[in-house]
Design a protein around this motif. Structure first.
Motif, PDB file in Angstrom:
ATOM      1  N   ILE A 260       3.383  -2.224 -80.914  1.00 50.03           N
ATOM      2  CA  ILE A 260       2.733  -3.446 -80.435  1.00 50.03           C
ATOM      3  C   ILE A 260       2.306  -4.288 -81.633  1.00 50.03           C
ATOM      4  N   VAL A 261       2.671  -5.552 -81.606  1.00 48.03           N
ATOM      5  CA  VAL A 261       2.349  -6.480 -82.693  1.00 48.03           C
ATOM      6  C   VAL A 261       1.598  -7.679 -82.127  1.00 48.03           C
ATOM      7  N   SER A 262       0.488  -8.015 -82.746  1.00 49.43           N
ATOM      8  CA  SER A 262      -0.295  -9.183 -82.351  1.00 49.43           C
ATOM      9  C   SER A 262       0.080 -10.346 -83.261  1.00 49.43           C
ATOM     10  N   THR A 263       0.407 -11.495 -82.667  1.00 48.53           N
ATOM     11  CA  THR A 263       0.811 -12.653 -83.469  1.00 48.53           C
ATOM     12  C   THR A 263       0.030 -13.894 -83.061  1.00 48.53           C
ATOM     13  N   TYR A 273      13.739 -16.097 -83.230  1.00 49.34           N
ATOM     14  CA  TYR A 273      13.834 -14.840 -83.977  1.00 49.34           C
ATOM     15  C   TYR A 273      13.928 -13.647 -83.033  1.00 49.34           C
ATOM     16  N   LEU A 274      13.105 -13.634 -81.986  1.00 45.57           N
ATOM     17  CA  LEU A 274      13.105 -12.495 -81.065  1.00 45.57           C
ATOM     18  C   LEU A 274      14.426 -12.379 -80.316  1.00 45.57           C
ATOM     19  N   THR A 300       1.414 -11.284 -77.863  1.00 45.83           N
ATOM     20  CA  THR A 300       1.857  -9.924 -78.156  1.00 45.83           C
ATOM     21  C   THR A 300       3.375  -9.824 -78.173  1.00 45.83           C
ATOM     22  N   VAL A 301       3.882  -9.086 -79.145  1.00 44.25           N
ATOM     23  CA  VAL A 301       5.302  -8.746 -79.235  1.00 44.25           C
ATOM     24  C   VAL A 301       5.412  -7.224 -79.222  1.00 44.25           C
ATOM     25  N   ALA A 320       6.611  -9.720 -90.587  1.00 41.95           N
ATOM     26  CA  ALA A 320       6.830 -10.886 -91.449  1.00 41.95           C
ATOM     27  C   ALA A 320       7.292 -12.096 -90.652  1.00 41.95           C
ATOM     28  N   ASN A 321       8.185 -11.877 -89.698  1.00 39.79           N
ATOM     29  CA  ASN A 321       8.775 -12.998 -88.977  1.00 39.79           C
ATOM     30  C   ASN A 321       7.867 -13.599 -87.904  1.00 39.79           C
TER      31      ASN A 321
END
Length: 340
Positions: A260-263, A273-274, A300-301, A320-321
Protein backbone atom coordinates in the motif's frame (compact mmCIF):
# COMPACT_ATOMS: atom_id res chain seq x y z
CA UNK A 1 1.60 -32.77 14.27
CA UNK A 2 3.09 -30.32 16.78
CA UNK A 3 4.42 -28.21 13.92
CA UNK A 4 0.97 -28.25 12.29
CA UNK A 5 -0.76 -27.16 15.51
CA UNK A 6 1.75 -24.40 16.08
CA UNK A 7 1.35 -23.19 12.51
CA UNK A 8 -2.43 -23.19 12.75
CA UNK A 9 -2.41 -21.32 16.07
CA UNK A 10 -0.12 -18.71 14.55
CA UNK A 11 -2.39 -18.33 11.52
CA UNK A 12 -5.52 -17.99 13.66
CA UNK A 13 -3.79 -15.36 15.79
CA UNK A 14 -2.88 -13.40 12.66
CA UNK A 15 -6.44 -13.64 11.37
CA UNK A 16 -7.84 -12.43 14.68
CA UNK A 17 -5.88 -9.22 14.37
CA UNK A 18 -7.38 -8.56 10.94
CA UNK A 19 -10.98 -9.33 11.84
CA UNK A 20 -12.59 -6.94 14.37
CA UNK A 21 -15.54 -8.40 16.26
CA UNK A 22 -18.72 -7.29 14.50
CA UNK A 23 -21.35 -5.49 16.51
CA UNK A 24 -24.12 -6.24 14.02
CA UNK A 25 -26.81 -8.66 15.09
CA UNK A 26 -28.45 -10.28 12.12
CA UNK A 27 -31.40 -12.40 13.20
CA UNK A 28 -30.58 -16.13 13.00
CA UNK A 29 -33.39 -17.68 11.16
CA UNK A 30 -34.67 -20.83 7.62
CA UNK A 31 -37.80 -22.78 6.85
CA UNK A 32 -39.45 -25.72 5.28
CA UNK A 33 -43.06 -24.97 4.51
CA UNK A 34 -44.33 -28.55 4.69
CA UNK A 35 -45.63 -29.87 8.04
CA UNK A 36 -43.09 -31.66 10.28
CA UNK A 37 -43.89 -35.03 11.84
CA UNK A 38 -42.72 -35.62 15.40
CA UNK A 39 -39.14 -36.61 16.14
CA UNK A 40 -40.24 -40.14 17.01
CA UNK A 41 -42.10 -40.69 13.74
CA UNK A 42 -39.10 -39.52 11.71
CA UNK A 43 -36.74 -42.15 13.13
CA UNK A 44 -36.30 -43.77 9.73
CA UNK A 45 -35.32 -40.40 8.25
CA UNK A 46 -32.69 -39.46 10.81
CA UNK A 47 -29.19 -39.46 9.37
CA UNK A 48 -26.43 -40.66 11.66
CA UNK A 49 -22.75 -39.79 11.70
CA UNK A 50 -20.28 -41.99 9.83
CA UNK A 51 -16.51 -42.24 9.51
CA UNK A 52 -15.10 -38.73 8.86
CA UNK A 53 -13.87 -37.96 5.38
CA UNK A 54 -10.52 -36.10 5.44
CA UNK A 55 -11.55 -33.96 2.47
CA UNK A 56 -14.01 -31.27 3.51
CA UNK A 57 -17.24 -31.82 1.66
CA UNK A 58 -15.67 -34.87 0.04
CA UNK A 59 -13.96 -32.49 -2.36
CA UNK A 60 -10.15 -32.80 -2.47
CA UNK A 61 -9.44 -30.17 -5.14
CA UNK A 62 -7.21 -27.22 -4.37
CA UNK A 63 -9.06 -24.05 -3.39
CA UNK A 64 -8.04 -21.30 -5.80
CA UNK A 65 -11.29 -19.34 -6.05
CA UNK A 66 -14.19 -18.48 -3.74
CA UNK A 67 -17.57 -16.78 -3.79
CA UNK A 68 -19.88 -15.42 -1.09
CA UNK A 69 -23.68 -15.38 -1.34
CA UNK A 70 -25.49 -13.15 1.18
CA UNK A 71 -29.16 -14.14 1.50
CA UNK A 72 -31.71 -11.93 3.19
CA UNK A 73 -34.48 -9.42 2.58
CA UNK A 74 -33.32 -7.53 5.66
CA UNK A 75 -29.97 -6.74 4.01
CA UNK A 76 -31.51 -5.57 0.74
CA UNK A 77 -34.13 -3.58 2.63
CA UNK A 78 -31.53 -1.69 4.64
CA UNK A 79 -32.68 -3.12 7.97
CA UNK A 80 -29.38 -4.91 8.56
CA UNK A 81 -25.84 -3.98 7.55
CA UNK A 82 -23.94 -6.85 5.93
CA UNK A 83 -20.53 -7.32 7.60
CA UNK A 84 -20.11 -10.98 6.68
CA UNK A 85 -19.00 -10.40 3.09
CA UNK A 86 -16.29 -7.97 4.26
CA UNK A 87 -15.15 -10.51 6.83
CA UNK A 88 -14.96 -13.25 4.22
CA UNK A 89 -13.01 -10.98 1.86
CA UNK A 90 -10.32 -10.48 4.52
CA UNK A 91 -10.46 -14.17 5.43
CA UNK A 92 -9.87 -15.22 1.82
CA UNK A 93 -7.07 -12.69 1.32
CA UNK A 94 -5.28 -13.91 4.45
CA UNK A 95 -5.43 -17.50 3.20
CA UNK A 96 -4.34 -16.73 -0.34
CA UNK A 97 -7.75 -17.55 -1.85
CA UNK A 98 -9.01 -15.42 -4.73
CA UNK A 99 -12.49 -14.19 -3.79
CA UNK A 100 -14.08 -13.72 -7.21
CA UNK A 101 -17.65 -12.76 -6.41
CA UNK A 102 -19.92 -11.41 -3.66
CA UNK A 103 -23.68 -11.31 -4.27
CA UNK A 104 -26.63 -10.27 -2.13
CA UNK A 105 -30.04 -11.72 -2.97
CA UNK A 106 -33.49 -11.81 -1.39
CA UNK A 107 -35.16 -14.70 0.40
CA UNK A 108 -36.51 -16.08 -2.86
CA UNK A 109 -36.24 -19.76 -3.77
CA UNK A 110 -35.62 -19.26 -7.49
CA UNK A 111 -32.96 -16.62 -6.81
CA UNK A 112 -31.16 -18.88 -4.34
CA UNK A 113 -31.31 -21.89 -6.67
CA UNK A 114 -29.93 -19.98 -9.64
CA UNK A 115 -27.14 -18.28 -7.69
CA UNK A 116 -25.94 -21.33 -5.77
CA UNK A 117 -25.89 -23.59 -8.84
CA UNK A 118 -23.91 -21.03 -10.81
CA UNK A 119 -21.43 -20.35 -8.01
CA UNK A 120 -20.91 -24.04 -7.26
CA UNK A 121 -20.09 -24.66 -10.91
CA UNK A 122 -17.69 -21.74 -11.23
CA UNK A 123 -15.80 -21.54 -7.93
CA UNK A 124 -13.87 -23.93 -5.70
CA UNK A 125 -15.24 -22.71 -2.36
CA UNK A 126 -18.67 -21.16 -1.91
CA UNK A 127 -20.12 -19.73 1.32
CA UNK A 128 -23.71 -18.67 1.87
CA UNK A 129 -24.80 -16.44 4.74
CA UNK A 130 -28.29 -16.19 6.18
CA UNK A 131 -31.71 -17.80 5.96
CA UNK A 132 -31.22 -20.90 8.13
CA UNK A 133 -33.35 -20.11 11.16
CA UNK A 134 -36.79 -21.25 12.41
CA UNK A 135 -39.17 -18.80 10.71
CA UNK A 136 -41.23 -18.95 7.53
CA UNK A 137 -38.94 -16.67 5.52
CA UNK A 138 -35.81 -18.73 6.17
CA UNK A 139 -35.65 -20.93 3.11
CA UNK A 140 -31.93 -21.40 2.44
CA UNK A 141 -31.71 -25.11 3.35
CA UNK A 142 -34.78 -26.09 1.34
CA UNK A 143 -33.75 -23.96 -1.66
CA UNK A 144 -30.20 -25.30 -1.81
CA UNK A 145 -31.50 -28.85 -1.37
CA UNK A 146 -33.81 -28.30 -4.34
CA UNK A 147 -30.97 -26.77 -6.36
CA UNK A 148 -29.12 -30.09 -6.26
CA UNK A 149 -32.10 -32.45 -6.15
CA UNK A 150 -31.58 -33.51 -2.53
CA UNK A 151 -33.99 -34.31 0.32
CA UNK A 152 -33.90 -32.61 3.71
CA UNK A 153 -33.11 -34.97 6.59
CA UNK A 154 -32.91 -34.49 10.33
CA UNK A 155 -29.22 -34.63 11.24
CA UNK A 156 -28.86 -36.68 14.42
CA UNK A 157 -25.59 -35.16 15.64
CA UNK A 158 -26.75 -31.60 15.00
CA UNK A 159 -29.98 -32.31 16.88
CA UNK A 160 -28.06 -33.85 19.77
CA UNK A 161 -25.77 -30.84 19.99
CA UNK A 162 -28.69 -28.44 19.73
CA UNK A 163 -30.41 -30.06 22.74
CA UNK A 164 -27.19 -30.03 24.74
CA UNK A 165 -25.99 -26.50 23.98
CA UNK A 166 -29.21 -24.48 23.60
CA UNK A 167 -29.90 -22.42 26.72
CA UNK A 168 -33.43 -22.20 28.15
CA UNK A 169 -35.48 -19.26 26.89
CA UNK A 170 -37.41 -17.29 29.49
CA UNK A 171 -40.12 -16.61 26.92
CA UNK A 172 -40.68 -20.36 26.46
CA UNK A 173 -40.79 -21.56 30.09
CA UNK A 174 -42.72 -24.75 29.33
CA UNK A 175 -40.59 -25.89 26.40
CA UNK A 176 -39.52 -29.55 26.42
CA UNK A 177 -37.51 -31.52 23.89
CA UNK A 178 -39.63 -34.57 24.76
CA UNK A 179 -42.95 -32.96 23.87
CA UNK A 180 -44.07 -32.07 20.36
CA UNK A 181 -44.89 -28.39 20.02
CA UNK A 182 -44.79 -25.57 17.44
CA UNK A 183 -41.60 -24.28 19.11
CA UNK A 184 -39.92 -27.66 18.81
CA UNK A 185 -40.99 -28.01 15.18
CA UNK A 186 -39.51 -24.58 14.45
CA UNK A 187 -36.21 -25.52 16.08
CA UNK A 188 -36.01 -28.79 14.14
CA UNK A 189 -36.02 -26.79 10.91
CA UNK A 190 -32.51 -25.62 11.80
CA UNK A 191 -31.11 -29.16 11.86
CA UNK A 192 -32.91 -30.57 8.82
CA UNK A 193 -30.10 -30.45 6.27
CA UNK A 194 -29.70 -31.28 2.58
CA UNK A 195 -28.56 -34.91 2.36
CA UNK A 196 -26.76 -36.65 -0.51
CA UNK A 197 -26.81 -40.43 -0.06
CA UNK A 198 -23.90 -40.71 -2.50
CA UNK A 199 -21.54 -38.69 -0.29
CA UNK A 200 -20.04 -39.47 3.08
CA UNK A 201 -22.29 -38.07 5.80
CA UNK A 202 -19.43 -36.74 7.93
CA UNK A 203 -18.37 -34.49 5.05
CA UNK A 204 -21.87 -33.00 4.68
CA UNK A 205 -22.27 -31.50 8.16
CA UNK A 206 -19.23 -30.05 9.89
CA UNK A 207 -18.90 -28.77 13.45
CA UNK A 208 -15.87 -26.45 13.44
CA UNK A 209 -16.57 -24.97 16.89
CA UNK A 210 -17.06 -27.21 19.91
CA UNK A 211 -19.00 -24.52 21.77
CA UNK A 212 -21.60 -24.13 18.98
CA UNK A 213 -24.32 -26.58 17.98
CA UNK A 214 -24.73 -24.85 14.61
CA UNK A 215 -23.45 -27.09 11.78
CA UNK A 216 -21.85 -26.02 8.53
CA UNK A 217 -23.86 -27.91 5.96
CA UNK A 218 -21.77 -28.75 2.87
CA UNK A 219 -23.65 -29.37 -0.38
CA UNK A 220 -22.33 -30.52 -3.74
CA UNK A 221 -18.87 -30.75 -2.21
CA UNK A 222 -18.17 -27.02 -2.20
CA UNK A 223 -21.22 -25.03 -1.00
CA UNK A 224 -20.95 -24.20 2.72
CA UNK A 225 -24.13 -22.95 4.37
CA UNK A 226 -23.51 -20.58 7.28
CA UNK A 227 -25.81 -18.50 9.50
CA UNK A 228 -26.15 -14.77 8.99
CA UNK A 229 -25.41 -13.80 12.61
CA UNK A 230 -21.96 -12.19 12.34
CA UNK A 231 -20.65 -13.71 15.58
CA UNK A 232 -21.59 -17.22 14.42
CA UNK A 233 -20.54 -16.62 10.82
CA UNK A 234 -17.08 -15.44 11.85
CA UNK A 235 -16.52 -18.23 14.39
CA UNK A 236 -17.59 -20.99 12.01
CA UNK A 237 -15.62 -19.60 9.06
CA UNK A 238 -12.46 -19.37 11.16
CA UNK A 239 -13.18 -22.85 12.47
CA UNK A 240 -13.06 -24.22 8.93
CA UNK A 241 -9.43 -23.19 8.44
CA UNK A 242 -7.85 -26.40 9.82
CA UNK A 243 -10.22 -28.44 7.65
CA UNK A 244 -9.22 -26.76 4.39
CA UNK A 245 -5.57 -26.02 5.19
CA UNK A 246 -4.24 -28.86 3.05
CA UNK A 247 -6.32 -27.71 0.09
CA UNK A 248 -4.92 -24.19 -0.01
CA UNK A 249 -2.49 -23.30 -2.76
CA UNK A 250 0.11 -22.40 -0.14
CA UNK A 251 -0.73 -24.25 3.12
CA UNK A 252 2.15 -22.51 4.90
CA UNK A 253 0.37 -19.18 4.54
CA UNK A 254 1.27 -15.93 2.79
CA UNK A 255 -0.51 -16.80 -0.43
CA UNK A 256 -1.32 -13.21 -1.42
CA UNK A 257 0.60 -10.03 -0.57
CA UNK A 258 -0.42 -6.39 -0.74
CA UNK A 259 1.75 -3.27 -0.90
CA UNK A 260 0.00 0.00 0.00
CA UNK A 261 1.37 3.39 -1.05
CA UNK A 262 0.01 6.76 0.03
CA UNK A 263 0.40 9.54 -2.55
CA UNK A 264 -0.44 13.27 -2.41
CA UNK A 265 -0.94 13.32 -6.19
CA UNK A 266 -4.44 13.26 -7.74
CA UNK A 267 -5.43 10.17 -9.71
CA UNK A 268 -5.25 12.06 -12.99
CA UNK A 269 -1.58 12.80 -12.35
CA UNK A 270 -0.61 9.16 -11.82
CA UNK A 271 -3.04 7.49 -14.22
CA UNK A 272 -0.58 7.34 -17.12
CA UNK A 273 2.20 5.76 -15.09
CA UNK A 274 -0.13 3.27 -13.38
CA UNK A 275 -1.54 2.19 -16.76
CA UNK A 276 1.99 1.43 -18.01
CA UNK A 277 2.89 -0.31 -14.74
CA UNK A 278 -0.23 -2.50 -14.82
CA UNK A 279 0.58 -3.66 -18.35
CA UNK A 280 4.18 -4.42 -17.37
CA UNK A 281 3.41 -6.49 -14.27
CA UNK A 282 0.28 -8.31 -15.48
CA UNK A 283 2.33 -11.29 -16.71
CA UNK A 284 3.58 -11.74 -13.14
CA UNK A 285 0.03 -11.88 -11.81
CA UNK A 286 0.26 -8.48 -10.12
CA UNK A 287 -2.78 -6.20 -9.95
CA UNK A 288 -2.33 -2.43 -9.67
CA UNK A 289 -5.05 -0.43 -7.95
CA UNK A 290 -5.75 3.28 -7.49
CA UNK A 291 -8.23 4.51 -4.90
CA UNK A 292 -9.26 8.14 -4.33
CA UNK A 293 -9.89 9.14 -0.71
CA UNK A 294 -12.44 11.90 -1.02
CA UNK A 295 -11.96 14.75 1.41
CA UNK A 296 -8.56 13.45 2.55
CA UNK A 297 -5.09 14.75 1.80
CA UNK A 298 -3.69 11.64 0.14
CA UNK A 299 -4.89 8.92 -2.23
CA UNK A 300 -3.89 5.26 -2.27
CA UNK A 301 -2.08 3.03 -4.76
CA UNK A 302 -1.86 -0.74 -4.22
CA UNK A 303 0.09 -3.66 -5.64
CA UNK A 304 -1.35 -7.14 -5.04
CA UNK A 305 0.25 -10.44 -6.03
CA UNK A 306 1.61 -13.81 -4.92
CA UNK A 307 5.33 -13.22 -5.58
CA UNK A 308 6.42 -11.21 -2.55
CA UNK A 309 9.98 -10.65 -3.74
CA UNK A 310 8.77 -9.31 -7.07
CA UNK A 311 6.34 -6.94 -5.35
CA UNK A 312 9.11 -5.64 -3.13
CA UNK A 313 11.29 -5.02 -6.18
CA UNK A 314 8.62 -2.69 -7.57
CA UNK A 315 8.29 -0.53 -4.47
CA UNK A 316 11.16 1.96 -5.07
CA UNK A 317 9.96 2.63 -8.61
CA UNK A 318 6.35 3.15 -7.52
CA UNK A 319 7.30 5.44 -4.63
CA UNK A 320 9.34 7.61 -6.95
CA UNK A 321 6.73 7.85 -9.69
CA UNK A 322 3.78 8.68 -7.43
CA UNK A 323 5.83 10.76 -4.99
CA UNK A 324 4.45 8.61 -2.23
CA UNK A 325 5.34 6.71 0.92
CA UNK A 326 4.72 3.13 1.90
CA UNK A 327 2.14 2.53 4.64
CA UNK A 328 0.78 -0.51 6.49
CA UNK A 329 -2.91 0.33 6.23
CA UNK A 330 -4.96 2.87 4.32
CA UNK A 331 -5.30 6.15 6.18
CA UNK A 332 -2.19 5.61 8.28
CA UNK A 333 -0.73 8.99 9.26
CA UNK A 334 -2.30 10.76 6.27
CA UNK A 335 -5.92 11.24 7.27
CA UNK A 336 -5.67 15.00 7.54
CA UNK A 337 -8.59 16.73 5.81
CA UNK A 338 -7.79 18.11 2.39
CA UNK A 339 -6.94 21.80 2.51
CA UNK A 340 -9.62 23.96 0.89
Amino acid sequence: MAHYSSRMNSRLSQLARHFPRSQANIGYTPVITTPRPSIKSTASRIIMASTPNPAIGGNPRTIHTAACLIIGDEVLGGKTVDTNSAFMAKWCFSLGVNLKRIETIEDDESEIIEAVQRMSNRYDFVVTSGGIGPTHDDITYQSIAKAFGLPLELHAEAYKRMKKLTKPNKFQPGFSWDVDSPAKTARLRMVELPFDKNRDLASQALFPCDELWVPVSVVNGNVHILPGVPRLFESLLNGLIPLIDDRLENPEGGGIWRVIVSTPLPESAVAGYLTELAAKVAAKGVKVGSYPRWGKKNNTVTLVGRDRDYLESLVPEVLANVEGKRIIMEGEADDEPEQQ
